[in-house]
Design an enzyme around this catalytic site. Structure first.
Site, PDB file in Angstrom:
ATOM      1  N   HIS A  72      -5.049   1.573  -0.909  1.00  0.00           N
ATOM      2  CA  HIS A  72      -4.077   1.689   0.178  1.00  0.00           C
ATOM      3  C   HIS A  72      -2.718   2.026  -0.417  1.00  0.00           C
ATOM      4  O   HIS A  72      -1.914   1.148  -0.757  1.00  0.00           O
ATOM      5  CB  HIS A  72      -4.012   0.368   0.963  1.00  0.00           C
ATOM      6  CG  HIS A  72      -3.327   0.476   2.289  1.00  0.00           C
ATOM      7  ND1 HIS A  72      -3.934   0.145   3.474  1.00  0.00           N
ATOM      8  CD2 HIS A  72      -2.080   0.884   2.622  1.00  0.00           C
ATOM      9  CE1 HIS A  72      -3.087   0.337   4.482  1.00  0.00           C
ATOM     10  NE2 HIS A  72      -1.949   0.785   3.977  1.00  0.00           N
ATOM     11  N   HIS A 129       0.374   5.042   0.307  1.00  0.00           N
ATOM     12  CA  HIS A 129       0.818   6.153   1.143  1.00  0.00           C
ATOM     13  C   HIS A 129       1.573   7.178   0.307  1.00  0.00           C
ATOM     14  O   HIS A 129       2.533   6.831  -0.387  1.00  0.00           O
ATOM     15  CB  HIS A 129       1.725   5.643   2.251  1.00  0.00           C
ATOM     16  CG  HIS A 129       1.004   4.874   3.321  1.00  0.00           C
ATOM     17  ND1 HIS A 129       0.529   5.463   4.470  1.00  0.00           N
ATOM     18  CD2 HIS A 129       0.656   3.566   3.399  1.00  0.00           C
ATOM     19  CE1 HIS A 129      -0.064   4.554   5.224  1.00  0.00           C
ATOM     20  NE2 HIS A 129       0.003   3.385   4.599  1.00  0.00           N
ATOM     21  N   GLU A 139      -1.955  -6.291  10.732  1.00  0.00           N
ATOM     22  CA  GLU A 139      -0.722  -6.390   9.961  1.00  0.00           C
ATOM     23  C   GLU A 139       0.377  -6.957  10.853  1.00  0.00           C
ATOM     24  O   GLU A 139       0.924  -8.027  10.582  1.00  0.00           O
ATOM     25  CB  GLU A 139      -0.312  -5.021   9.427  1.00  0.00           C
ATOM     26  CG  GLU A 139       0.967  -5.041   8.601  1.00  0.00           C
ATOM     27  CD  GLU A 139       1.400  -3.651   8.170  1.00  0.00           C
ATOM     28  OE1 GLU A 139       2.244  -3.566   7.266  1.00  0.00           O
ATOM     29  OE2 GLU A 139       0.906  -2.658   8.738  1.00  0.00           O
TER      30      GLU A 139
END
Length: 380
Positions: free
Chosen positions: A29, A31, A221
């Site tokens: 994960h 970005h 989240e």
């Protein structure tokens, strides 16, 4: 919930991230638009005529990104991406950012990475979706080659992301399938969770399943258990992006604290049991989770609870620029707070590699030929 002095790490109470640089690491994960080098942002802004940057030198810009992301709000955290996305609108810029991403991860000891980005956000200068993906994949390949020649081999694969507030998720899912034999290994949806449930994008997830293609969903989240429930029960996600609020479905003994080594007596609800029983990977991002307000502090992060209860936890960076972090820094934070040693980090890394979206034989080779031998040297 009580708190106590954290267990002492074998690396000391405040480990130096440099200690972890040589450990083979896997990130699932990360970005692309959240990991630019500050100097690169400045140079690309000058090239493309982007005039909105809040600082004019690299150190000041880095400080601004970190401070702005420390708001405790996911919505405000996401606003920082206006500037990184703003300078990533040409093929050359995308290629450069992807190349540097691969190099930076490799320099940190990452041996396998799945890096995600939203192609639909990079069309302002006239690129097509396919051209955007082609530029990023070209940059990753160049970064892999340069890193290998420097003695730091890395494998970088791509996840294409659809923005959950937009209406292009089916189109992006088709893009993922179209490029899946060329470096794209999966699909994701991201963006503010509140008001944009994953079930709005069922068509995209059905398309991925129909083509035997994996996907992950940002869930749990900011919005809690309902988003996790929708992601796993209605959408059929293969992984949970963050998923940190699964802790809300776990009852701990009154005298337990988040730094404990044993959570005997913990009671799991239906969602938590399902996530653990099905071995659904949790893409946990400790530093980012604090910044966005998903958890109050590292000391109260449920990573340790979930790890000790044998959920499939993985360690991730999320956005290296906004969090001023790296995989080594995340390891150091977890070691200092929860007392982890090399055997723990080997387990978290193997968890991540098992959960990668590449084929089984490739995952197994990475584990047996790179990860386990690398940790065997460190464990001694």
């Amino acid at each position: 919930m009580t708190t106590s002095m954290p267990p002492v790490s074998p690396f000391g109470p405040d480990p130096d991230p440099a200690l972890f640089a040589l450990a083979p690491k896997v990130v699932l994960h990360d970005h692309l638009d959240g990991g630019l080098r500050p100097q690169t942002v400045l140079e690309l802004a000058e090239q493309v005529g982007y005039t909105k940057l809040p600082a004019s030198d690299g150190p000041s810009l880095a400080t601004w990104f970190r401070a702005s992301a420390d708001s405790g709000s996911l919505v405000r955290y996401l606003e920082t991406f206006e500037h990184t996305v703003g300078v990533m609108q040409t093929a050359g810029a995308l290629e450069r950012v992807a190349l540097e991403c691969a190099e930076d991860l490799a320099n940190d000891g990452v041996v396998y990475a799945e890096v995600r980005f939203a192609p639909e956000q990079h069309l302002e200068a006239g690129l097509t979706l396919d051209e955007v993906v082609e530029a990023v994949l070209k940059g990753f390949a160049e970064g892999e080659a340069l890193s290998a020649s420097a003695g730091r081999p890395i494998t970088v694969r791509c996840l294409v992301t659809a923005m959950r507030h937009a209406a292009r998720s089916r189109e992006i899912a088709e893009l993922a399938v179209r490029f899946r034999d060329r470096g794209v290994v999966g699909f994701d949806i991201a963006g503010a969770e509140a008001g944009y449930p994953p079930t709005r994008h069922l068509d995209a997830f059905e398309y991925m399943r129909a083509h035997n293609a994996p996907f992950t969903i940002h869930a749990g989240e900011a919005f809690g258990l309902p988003s996790i429930h929708e992601a796993i029960s209605f959408c059929g996600t293969d992984r949970l992006g963050h998923g940190v609020r699964v802790i809300d479905d776990i009852s701990l003994p009154e005298d337990a604290d988040f730094t404990a080594h044993d959570f005997h007596g913990a009671k799991l609800g239906e969602i938590a049991n399902y996530v653990r029983d099905k071995r659904i990977p949790l893409e946990l991002c400790p530093s980012s989770n604090v910044q966005t307000g998903a958890v109050a502090s590292i000391a109260e992060h449920p990573f340790n609870v979930l790890a000790r209860l044998r959920f499939r936890v993985t360690v991730n960076t999320d956005n290296r620029l906004m969090s001023d972090t790296s995989m080594s820094k995340e390891f150091a934070v977890l070691a200092g707070q929860f007392g982890y040693g090399w055997a723990d980090f080997e387990r978290f890394t193997v968890n991540a590699m098992k959960s990668a979206f590449i084929h089984f034989d490739e995952r197994l080779a990475m584990i047996d030929e790179i990860i386990k031998p690398g940790y065997a040297v460190l464990i001694g």
